[in-house]
Scaffold this active site. Structure first.
Site, PDB file in Angstrom:
ATOM      1  N   ASP A 109      62.492 -10.000 -59.535  1.00 23.44           N
ATOM      2  CA  ASP A 109      63.410 -10.616 -60.490  1.00 23.44           C
ATOM      3  C   ASP A 109      64.394  -9.541 -60.985  1.00 23.44           C
ATOM      4  O   ASP A 109      65.089  -8.947 -60.162  1.00 23.44           O
ATOM      5  CB  ASP A 109      62.575 -11.263 -61.610  1.00 23.44           C
ATOM      6  CG  ASP A 109      63.383 -12.011 -62.644  1.00 23.44           C
ATOM      7  OD1 ASP A 109      63.853 -13.126 -62.348  1.00 23.44           O
ATOM      8  OD2 ASP A 109      63.541 -11.487 -63.760  1.00 23.44           O
ATOM      9  N   TYR A 216      69.708  -7.903 -70.940  1.00 26.39           N
ATOM     10  CA  TYR A 216      69.892  -7.834 -69.485  1.00 26.39           C
ATOM     11  C   TYR A 216      70.762  -9.012 -69.038  1.00 26.39           C
ATOM     12  O   TYR A 216      71.733  -8.836 -68.293  1.00 26.39           O
ATOM     13  CB  TYR A 216      68.546  -7.940 -68.769  1.00 26.39           C
ATOM     14  CG  TYR A 216      67.629  -6.751 -68.832  1.00 26.39           C
ATOM     15  CD1 TYR A 216      67.233  -6.101 -67.665  1.00 26.39           C
ATOM     16  CD2 TYR A 216      67.101  -6.287 -70.032  1.00 26.39           C
ATOM     17  CE1 TYR A 216      66.347  -5.024 -67.686  1.00 26.39           C
ATOM     18  CE2 TYR A 216      66.213  -5.216 -70.072  1.00 26.39           C
ATOM     19  CZ  TYR A 216      65.847  -4.596 -68.893  1.00 26.39           C
ATOM     20  OH  TYR A 216      64.975  -3.533 -68.913  1.00 26.39           O
ATOM     21  N   HIS A 281      58.426 -18.534 -58.143  1.00 28.78           N
ATOM     22  CA  HIS A 281      59.190 -17.330 -58.482  1.00 28.78           C
ATOM     23  C   HIS A 281      58.330 -16.075 -58.587  1.00 28.78           C
ATOM     24  O   HIS A 281      58.860 -14.974 -58.623  1.00 28.78           O
ATOM     25  CB  HIS A 281      59.911 -17.576 -59.813  1.00 28.78           C
ATOM     26  CG  HIS A 281      60.911 -16.518 -60.169  1.00 28.78           C
ATOM     27  ND1 HIS A 281      62.023 -16.240 -59.402  1.00 28.78           N
ATOM     28  CD2 HIS A 281      60.951 -15.651 -61.229  1.00 28.78           C
ATOM     29  CE1 HIS A 281      62.719 -15.262 -59.978  1.00 28.78           C
ATOM     30  NE2 HIS A 281      62.090 -14.885 -61.075  1.00 28.78           N
TER      31      HIS A 281
END
Length: 306
Positions: A109, A216, A281
């Site tokens: 990720d 982020y 994910h």
């Protein structure tokens, strides 16, 4: 009462310590001896996402080091520095602080976007690159613009993170319930269990973590048309010279497989793509045995195929 950083000092077949790099203190977890494998986590997690690999990598003869990224877990939480070039400098400095000139870098990720960035900005420090659920940053940037009913829609949570203050509140209220919901939304069936979700909810509730983690997303979103973002995009056109393995879950609803596919165009070295059926994910946690077999097989191959 918000939990303190002690909640991330989870015991296991590893050691915890603090490492300073570039003026920032990082909490790292280490196990094994051999070639260094640096493990970089994503959102909304912390070093513990690599707990399975902190056992399998040392057993295969590697020195595995998982780090809490800037702003997460037991690492420092400064007010600035959440852009990918700064984060890449953090990780490169950490490799050197660990006594090595380079490492195998495995990122999931945001950690994957960071790993791609390291391979371009400081190529000598990345011996091999493993990107998990993480397209090349330019592929992601392009898909957000050209795939409005696919990747842009899948990223709607991240788009909501651009708002000030409100997302931090939503992510931390009711003991971080939304964090658990996001893990469930983005994963394949059967993961996470209640204890795993509770661990991540607690770690995300450490003071300042929610704000730092969202910075982020805010940098990536807001920099798209700013000079720093355009400069970063131009730099990232440089081809990656490290052998690259890209691993992705077929059921990933946050970063669509079609967004990640095509990242190999930015790799000049041997490149391998693997899609895990039945995983979402978080394949390194959802199907750790399958994931580790693929990872360790590729690492053991002296000349990985394209």
């Amino acid at each position: 009462m918000a939990p303190d950083e002690a909640v991330v000092r989870i015991e296991g077949p590893w050691t915890h310590r603090a490492v300073h790099a570039g003026g920032t203190r990082f909490h790292v977890v280490e196990a094994g001896d051999g070639p260094l494998v640096l493990l970089l986590h994503g959102f909304p997690q912390f070093w513990w996402t690599w707990r399975h690999q902190l056992a399998s990598l040392p057993a295969a003869g590697y020195r595995a080091v998982a780090v809490d990224l800037r702003g997460y877990g037991g690492s420092d939480k400064p007010p600035r520095g959440y852009d990918l070039p700064t984060l890449a400098a953090d990780a490169a400095g950490l490799i050197r602080a660990l006594g090595e000139t380079g490492a195998i870098v495995v990122g999931h990720d945001w950690g994957g976007l960071l790993a791609w960035t390291m391979a371009v900005l400081d190529p000598k420090c990345v011996h091999r690159l493993v990107a998990v659920s993480a397209p090349h940053p330019l592929r992601l940037r392009s898909a957000l613009l050209t795939d409005p009913f696919g990747q842009l829609r899948a990223s709607r949570r991240a788009l909501g993170f651009q708002l000030p203050l409100l997302p931090e509140h939503r992510l931390t209220r009711r003991g971080g319930a939304l964090v658990g919901r996001l893990l469930d939304e983005w994963s394949g069936p059967g993961w996470p269990d209640a204890e795993t979700a509770r661990t991540y909810r607690e770690a995300f509730s450490i003071p300042a973590v929610s704000h730092c983690a969202l910075e982020y997303h805010r940098w990536f979103g807001r920099s798209q048309l700013r000079p720093d973002g355009l400069r970063y995009a131009r730099t990232m056109r440089t081809e990656v010279e490290a052998p690259t393995l890209q691993l992705h879950g077929a059921l990933d609803r946050l970063t669509l497989p079609r967004t990640a596919q095509g990242s190999g165009r930015y790799v000049a070295a041997p490149y391998r793509w693997r899609l895990f059926e039945g995983a979402g994910h978080f394949p390194h946690e959802e199907i750790p045995d399958v994931f580790d077999t693929e990872l360790l097989g590729w690492l053991a191959d002296p000349e990985p195929d394209r």
